[in-house]
Design a protein around this motif. Structure first.
Motif: not given
Ligand SMILES: [Zn+2]
Length: 264
Positions: A67, A147, A196, A198, A209
């Motif tokens: 990520e 994750r 979305h 992070h 993430h």
């Molecule tokens: Zn992501």
């Protein structure tokens, strides 16, 4: 000779135009979320080039190798071992979204707020759901569950198969920064509608993430973005041959929810 001089003036004006206020508030994106869902994991844009378009953002890396967190102009790579790396500027990305972050509003988030509450608070401050919002949240978190994704080899499986075996990380009482975007519903197929985000720790050792969180004390900064620049892969990444005609919304939902998602 006169023609060349005229051309020089035009080029000069264009160069100046790039730095003009009209080019602020831009979301810059490379490739599409549906291409990533379909397994177009070969990177074709160098991470170093991303920084030409922004200092804050998220994405992934060549071969789906972790990520991406772009924070204060520095690219971080949270790999499947849970550790954070500093990739070379020549490392390529198959999918990333960045902006030049210029926060327009900020507010505190109180202790005990979970992911849903954080999203509700941002929605209250930024009620226009039809634009992009860049988000940076700094603070301390009672818990943070993230994750990452393991590097893939060809033939690439689709993303929803990869995330069935995704490594997840539980962090407790951790300080760090959340970065990412709220995107409008109509970008379905191109980017991730909604939130979305992070995360990266203050010591730049862990992240990923975000799947869930609980705030201890945090400050949220938001930047409304009114322009959207989409760049599509030019090199031979499989993008050209990929069928992007069908609706992949359910696959995206599957990918975003993590291992706790319902089976279907
Ligand atoms: Zn992501």
């Amino acid at each position: 000779m006169r023609r060349w001089r005229s051309l020089g003036v035009v080029v000069g004006l264009l160069a100046a135009g790039c730095a003009a206020p009209g080019w602020r508030d831009v979301v810059f994106q490379t490739s599409t979320i549906d291409a990533l869902l379909a397994g177009v994991y070969d990177g074709d844009l160098e991470c170093g080039r991303l920084r030409d378009h922004g200092d804050l953002g998220i994405g992934t890396f060549d071969g789906l190798d972790g990520e991406m967190v772009l924070l204060d102009g520095v690219v971080y790579q949270v790999r499947a071992d849970g550790k954070v790396y500093r990739p070379e500027p020549s490392m390529r990305t198959p999918f990333a979204t960045v902006c030049r972050f210029e926060p327009q509003s900020s507010f505190d988030i109180s202790a005990g707020s979970d992911f849903a509450v954080v999203q509700k608070l941002i929605d209250d401050v930024m009620p226009n759901q039809n634009i992009f919002i860049a988000i940076r949240i700094t603070g301390r978190f009672h818990s943070m569950r993230t994750r990452s994704v393991p590097r893939q080899s060809r033939p690439y499986p689709p993303l929803h198969q990869v995330t069935q075996h995704q490594p997840e990380f539980e962090m407790r009482d951790v300080s760090g920064t959340i970065v990412g975007f709220r995107s409008p519903a109509y970008v379905k197929g191109i980017n991730v509608p909604g939130y979305h985000l992070h995360f990266i720790t203050d010591d730049r050792s862990r992240g990923g993430h975000i799947l869930s969180l609980e705030v201890a004390a945090a400050r949220c900064e938001v930047d409304p973005l009114y322009r959207f620049f989409l760049r599509l892969p030019e090199s031979d990444t499989g993008f050209a041959e990929t069928d992007l005609t069908r609706d992949r919304s359910r696959e995206l939902q599957d990918v975003e929810l993590g291992r706790d998602r319902p089976n279907y």
